[in-house]
Scaffold this motif. Sequence first.
Motif, PDB file in Angstrom:
ATOM      1  N   GLY A 115     -26.101 -13.191  21.613  1.00 20.32           N
ATOM      2  CA  GLY A 115     -26.825 -13.938  20.841  1.00 20.32           C
ATOM      3  C   GLY A 115     -28.069 -14.709  22.203  1.00 20.32           C
ATOM      4  O   GLY A 115     -29.233 -15.174  20.506  1.00 20.32           O
ATOM      5  N   LEU A 157     -26.908 -14.437  12.102  1.00 20.22           N
ATOM      6  CA  LEU A 157     -25.792 -14.527  12.998  1.00 20.22           C
ATOM      7  C   LEU A 157     -25.016 -15.563  12.276  1.00 20.22           C
ATOM      8  O   LEU A 157     -23.491 -15.283  12.024  1.00 20.22           O
ATOM      9  CB  LEU A 157     -26.005 -15.389  14.310  1.00 20.22           C
ATOM     10  CG  LEU A 157     -26.718 -14.305  15.360  1.00 20.22           C
ATOM     11  CD1 LEU A 157     -27.629 -15.218  16.652  1.00 20.22           C
ATOM     12  CD2 LEU A 157     -25.775 -13.333  15.976  1.00 20.22           C
ATOM     13  N   PHE A 158     -25.271 -16.350  11.680  1.00 18.54           N
ATOM     14  CA  PHE A 158     -24.300 -17.501  10.624  1.00 18.54           C
ATOM     15  C   PHE A 158     -23.428 -16.772   9.330  1.00 18.54           C
ATOM     16  O   PHE A 158     -22.538 -16.541   9.138  1.00 18.54           O
ATOM     17  CB  PHE A 158     -25.936 -17.438   9.467  1.00 18.54           C
ATOM     18  CG  PHE A 158     -24.506 -19.379   8.943  1.00 18.54           C
ATOM     19  CD1 PHE A 158     -24.378 -19.910   9.434  1.00 18.54           C
ATOM     20  CD2 PHE A 158     -25.239 -18.957   7.767  1.00 18.54           C
ATOM     21  CE1 PHE A 158     -24.156 -21.420   8.340  1.00 18.54           C
ATOM     22  CE2 PHE A 158     -24.744 -19.916   6.660  1.00 18.54           C
ATOM     23  CZ  PHE A 158     -24.273 -20.706   7.389  1.00 18.54           C
ATOM     24  N   SER A 217     -29.738 -23.317  14.431  1.00 20.85           N
ATOM     25  CA  SER A 217     -30.845 -22.649  14.567  1.00 20.85           C
ATOM     26  C   SER A 217     -31.255 -22.649  13.591  1.00 20.85           C
ATOM     27  O   SER A 217     -32.556 -22.399  13.165  1.00 20.85           O
ATOM     28  CB  SER A 217     -30.540 -21.287  14.752  1.00 20.85           C
ATOM     29  OG  SER A 217     -30.093 -21.288  16.083  1.00 20.85           O
ATOM     30  N   HIS A 259     -33.022 -19.680  22.609  1.00 19.63           N
ATOM     31  CA  HIS A 259     -33.770 -19.065  21.712  1.00 19.63           C
ATOM     32  C   HIS A 259     -35.349 -19.435  22.164  1.00 19.63           C
ATOM     33  O   HIS A 259     -36.200 -18.729  22.108  1.00 19.63           O
ATOM     34  CB  HIS A 259     -34.233 -19.643  20.379  1.00 19.63           C
ATOM     35  CG  HIS A 259     -33.861 -21.323  20.154  1.00 19.63           C
ATOM     36  ND1 HIS A 259     -33.159 -22.068  19.981  1.00 19.63           N
ATOM     37  CD2 HIS A 259     -35.609 -21.576  20.269  1.00 19.63           C
ATOM     38  CE1 HIS A 259     -34.107 -23.638  20.339  1.00 19.63           C
ATOM     39  NE2 HIS A 259     -35.576 -23.254  20.418  1.00 19.63           N
ATOM     40  N   CYS A 263     -33.772 -14.945  12.180  1.00 19.61           N
ATOM     41  CA  CYS A 263     -32.494 -14.710  13.024  1.00 19.61           C
ATOM     42  C   CYS A 263     -30.855 -15.811  13.124  1.00 19.61           C
ATOM     43  O   CYS A 263     -29.759 -14.775  13.189  1.00 19.61           O
ATOM     44  CB  CYS A 263     -32.785 -13.904  13.840  1.00 19.61           C
ATOM     45  SG  CYS A 263     -33.868 -12.608  14.463  1.00 19.61           S
ATOM     46  N   GLY A 264     -31.081 -16.930  13.113  1.00 21.29           N
ATOM     47  CA  GLY A 264     -29.938 -17.532  12.775  1.00 21.29           C
ATOM     48  C   GLY A 264     -28.954 -17.825  11.692  1.00 21.29           C
ATOM     49  O   GLY A 264     -27.657 -17.294  11.664  1.00 21.29           O
ATOM     50  N   THR A 269     -25.944 -21.673  14.995  1.00 25.22           N
ATOM     51  CA  THR A 269     -26.259 -20.849  13.969  1.00 25.22           C
ATOM     52  C   THR A 269     -26.986 -21.904  12.472  1.00 25.22           C
ATOM     53  O   THR A 269     -28.176 -22.006  12.842  1.00 25.22           O
ATOM     54  CB  THR A 269     -25.815 -19.612  13.717  1.00 25.22           C
ATOM     55  OG1 THR A 269     -24.529 -19.890  12.961  1.00 25.22           O
ATOM     56  CG2 THR A 269     -25.655 -18.676  14.875  1.00 25.22           C
ATOM     57  N   LEU A 289     -30.838 -17.405  19.715  1.00 24.34           N
ATOM     58  CA  LEU A 289     -29.405 -18.098  19.835  1.00 24.34           C
ATOM     59  C   LEU A 289     -29.721 -19.298  19.605  1.00 24.34           C
ATOM     60  O   LEU A 289     -29.857 -19.699  21.033  1.00 24.34           O
ATOM     61  CB  LEU A 289     -28.102 -17.770  19.960  1.00 24.34           C
ATOM     62  CG  LEU A 289     -26.623 -18.936  19.430  1.00 24.34           C
ATOM     63  CD1 LEU A 289     -26.214 -19.151  18.430  1.00 24.34           C
ATOM     64  CD2 LEU A 289     -25.629 -18.458  20.302  1.00 24.34           C
TER      65      LEU A 289
END
Lengths: 167, 631, 497, 102
Positions: C224, C319-320, C289, C233, C315-316, C286, C229
């Motif tokens: 992450g 991952l989300f 984020s 970040h 990018c968050g 996330t 993350l």
Amino acid sequence: MEIVVFYILAAVIVVFSVLTVTTQRILRSATYLLFVLFGTAGIYFQLNYSFLGAVQLTIYAGGIIVLYVFSILLTSPDGDKIATKLPKSKLFAGLVASLAGAVLCIFITLNHTFPVSRFVPGEIDMKTIGFALLGTEKYQYMLPFEAISVLLLACIIGGIMIARKRG
Amino acid sequence: MESAVLIFVLPMLMFMLLGIGGKYMTHRTAGRLGTLGLTVITVLAYVTAYRYFGAGRSGGVWLPQTVFHLEWLRFTENLQIELGILLDPISVMMLVVITTVSLMVHIYSLGYMKGERGFQRYYAFLSLFTFSMLGLVVATNIFQMYIFWELVGVSSYLLIGFYYTKPAAIAASKKAFIVTRFADLGFLIGILLLSFYTQTFNFTELMSGNVCASASGATFLGGSVIAWALGLIFVGGAGKSAMFPLHIWLPDAMEGPTPVSALIHAATMVVAGVYLVARLFPLYIEAAPELLVGIAIVGAFTSLYAAVVACVQTDIKRVLAFSTISQIGFMMVALGVSGMGGHAGLGYVAGMFHLFTHAMFKALLFLCAGAIIHTIGSNEMSAMGGLRKYMPVTHITFLVACLAISGIPPFSGFFSKDEILTAAFLFSPWMGVLMSGIAGLTAFYMFRLYYNIFWGAEAKREHTPHEAPVSMTAPLLFLAFVTCFAGFIPFGNFVSSDGVEYTIHLDGKVALSSVGLACVAIGIAFRFYRQASVLPAKMATAFGGFYRAALHRFYIDNLYLFITKRIIFAGISQGIAWFDRHVIDGAMNLTATVTQKVAYCIRGLQSGQIQQYAFVFLIGTLLIVVWMVFL
Amino acid sequence: MNFLSLFVGIPVVMMLGLLLAGNLKQIRAVMVAGATALLALAVMLTIMYLGERSAGNTAQMLFRADVLWFAPFNIHYAVGVDGISVVMLLLSAVIVFTGTFASWRMAMQQREYFMWFCLLATGVFGFFISIDLFTMFMFYEIALIPMYLLIGVWGSGRKEYAAMKLTLMLMGGSAFLLVGILGIYFHSAPAGGTYTMNLLEIAQYRIPMEAQRLFFPLTFIGFGVLGALFPFHTWSPDGHASAPTAVSMLHAGVLMKLGGYGCFRVAIYLMPEAAKELSWIFILLTGISVVYGAYSAIVQKDLKYINAYSSVSHCGLVLFAILMLNQTAMTGAVLQMLSHGLMTALFFALIGMIYSRTHTRLITEMGGLMRVIPFLGVGYVIAGLASLGLPGLSGFVAEMTVFVGAFEQADTFHRVMTILAATSIVITAVYILRVIGKLLYGSVVNPAHQQLKDATWDERLAVIGLMLAVAAVGLAPLWISDMISDSMVTVVEQLAK
Amino acid sequence: MIHMEYYLVVSTIMFFAGIFGFFYRRNLLAILISIELILNSVDINFAVFNRYLFPGQLEGFFFTLFAIGISAAETAVAIAIIINIYRNIRNIQVSKLDKMKH
């Protein structure tokens, strides 16, 4: 007789060793070292290692000390005089540590029971030394001999390389 | 019917061609190419309409037909986005409206935009817009609609910001996009909710009636989830259609070229919200009839608000913009008060009818305004006055449009507005009275505009105004012609809430009262603005605070500015940025600094002084020896 | 050796070629040849992959090869691809290709620059083809190290600080990761067989729950960090701002995807139970984020900072979406990786080109560039529109798939977080339009900017290449989404176990 | 008869004198001299042990011999370095030798 000689040698070595490290002038220091080396050579002679004593005299007293003297003269005529003085605490710490070490060591030496020790006189003749030095069998030292010769060569080259003036 | 695919594809190709190749074309070529392309599309649209309605009803209703579809993206087994063409009465009607107005604007722009820098770009964007708008109306599923919904948003953004060196235009385009985008968030969440519970995007399946049954169990805060979803979807529609309080972008959008305002911000894109509600109408009726009441109230309030504001604006395009908002409010009211089928469904018919007629006369009004601005070089009423002598064609066509919007028979606006009023009275007398009053206000502000432009005192001018070139007057005449006679189209025959034929009857009482009211309003405007008079100023002082508030659009814009600039930008964003740099990043840097500090502290141990090392070594050795020997 | 190894082999050969190259011309020749070869290879792989699949090959990983290279820990050089890796390889190849052209006019020490660039590429490609945990980790490290030098030597601004920060933070992440990987390794044979590093073999077993609880967060945070993350970040804004153009492209475009891919391939795939149990923590992070990055981007003044924060936000979302743990959302995550990779690379390429002309990245010092450099201006607008999710460009496809997938989680927590994440599309519009309005529209602020030249041919090539890719994904997403979605089935089965 | 321990005591004193010098002196050459003392004392020990404990063998003897040779080499190199340093910074005080640290 031997005892007397030994005491004289011992006195020379001890006194001059201490003087070597305590004198403020570097040239004197070198000179006292010379005397210590002479004393050591004397001990070798007393142990009937004449060859070793001779080597000690020629290489150490003859070679190395000369090197020292020259480099001292080359680098700093003023010697230690301008040296920054150590803080007292450090001097004291060094002194105490050394003394403690010495006392401890001597204490151990004197208390330790060594195997039966006796002085066996007798010179080692040159032929034995020569054979041992250049032989390849057990208790013969061809390999270290060669290794040291290579090391010396490397040192010569290295010394020249480092010390020569850069154009 | 397969020719409908071409309607869909051709504008895209035109966009590509003009967008990429435009640089290498002359203005003339680009303009003519664009117009030619659109002519073909218009013809195709008419052909499609003819064939669709020509084929007749089956089983008494106009059946929706999906003439083309293509799977575009698959989310899950049930949920997939298709790109397709759904023909049913309202989409066919919209096809006709869009292509007609768009064609008129294309032709008109040949004259209006002549010599402008970025002429090719302008036509490329127009094609893009036409493509997106057509894609929106023929959407077979709600997600396709969303896709094109976004695309019309972006083409509107690009066209409002066409004069991209003008700060006001940049700000307006940004505002338009962001406000509608905000509304679209509601739309999107609505779609997601709806699709999650119904497991379909497809309109036909959504309308099939068993959808609500499948999701009836799920509720949220007392309302069924479907109702919530539909409410959120309406938020999207409200954003696009500039319903209060999301209307703020539309008056500013007038910074774009005037033909663009005519096409996008009067006739087509802004009615997308109405179209959306109409498209999902059966679902609204079935799942959330109470929501329709809400829509009606929002529409009525917006309509009233915009009409009041329109009465005091001095920028002619802004007056028209508020008038548009007000008229869209009428359409929303019509849909909101409507029921399903038969006479109860009158509102639906009326709303769609008004959408149709409004598109024509409002486009006409804007194009006239464009002709005037073109020759005067200003948007302000004070720079106009007495133009009837110089611009006869514009004058007549503008008058026609004004009469139509005021609801004077036999112009088209009369018929559609009258039906809306009838439907409103049917719903509740209060609503009917309110809407009638707003209709009167409409007549007042339109004729205020009319007299200020064409009558009244002449402003000082450097050169005499002249009539617009033929390329501009021809579309005016055509639209005026349509405005005159569109009212006689038997609209209910084609479009009705349940697809069954519905014959429109004029309700005598309503018609009489509304026409009377309009005449009175026109009379007041005549008295006030026919000649220079002190009455308007007196009125303004009499109303004092109210007048100033209306002039400033009741400070809604200021409120938004406060929220965005002060709270969101200066408060939240700056706060977060500060937090990020100082707290989060600060924490990381702190870790680094602490490490470094500690390193500096223990660096003393690694002094590089061999003597110190030796000392430590000796002490260590001694200690070990002592330990080994004595302990 | 199977042909996947070419992905690692070609960059290595390129490095040798660069070593032998005599002058700039030859260096460029080597780079172009190599980058083209990689692109061709990636396209060929895609075609072959689709061919195999349509021929009915249902193996989870295709084109496998396996060589034991470190017996004591049972480490293999094991390679293989599924639809997800194919997409990632394609993305990397496109970005390496365009990155080569974006660094065409690199001013100094081109040979060394390109050699590090190739090493970075080696790491990236190696990572995506590996299915052995340790080999994967090794390639991951290979990809990280060149970053330090590329930023520290060829960067601009506070480059030493940025390079150090980036490297240290990412290395910190890898420390977590290493522990996580070793943890997985030592639990890879619960029945007492030989331990294994092979992903597919580990997936056959069920790692004990206690171990999962411990190692899932470690692995997820480890990857992450690279996936930006929150709150790990902060290397990203500084790092991106200081990195040279092509490095920013490669970094934001590909390297940050290593994080998402790793989270998905290692953390979620191998430890599904813990993922289900602990996902809420990371969903919270996330979710923050996504919104936080977007809000931060609104007030930034430096173009690269804006983009860096935008990357944090996007990018968050990756991952989300991964944490939503269902097929649609995870497909969306991969699409988002692809889409974000392409459009952010486009952004950074354009920013680099603008910077090389105006010598500033502060939007307050620029304005009206559309009239002066129309090509770059239009490119920027398109990148911006892709970023704010305009249909027809890649961003829309990805975001919609993510949101539809996220909505499949019907409980209130997931709903609220999804709606929160969805608000970012509005905020994104705000900052993108703000930049476009200030940077491109209006009148020219700095008179010196009147004389700027529009893009040169190499720049055009890079920009057009990326634009085409963005548009291709946006216009015809079905095949790519199907390819990902099919490969996602095994993961979903793993989660359902 | 001289006891072996006598020699050892002498060499120990010499050894610690060397160590003290090593701590105490700040001049590179003086430090080198101290090292020579240390080496010498060890040499003595080797010779003594050889003579007293293992009279039939020659290890200690040769070790001493080689140690002398190596110390000569070491001195030569060290002095070369010292001279070089002196040339560069005109000083051979250890406290000044911190250029490489930064």
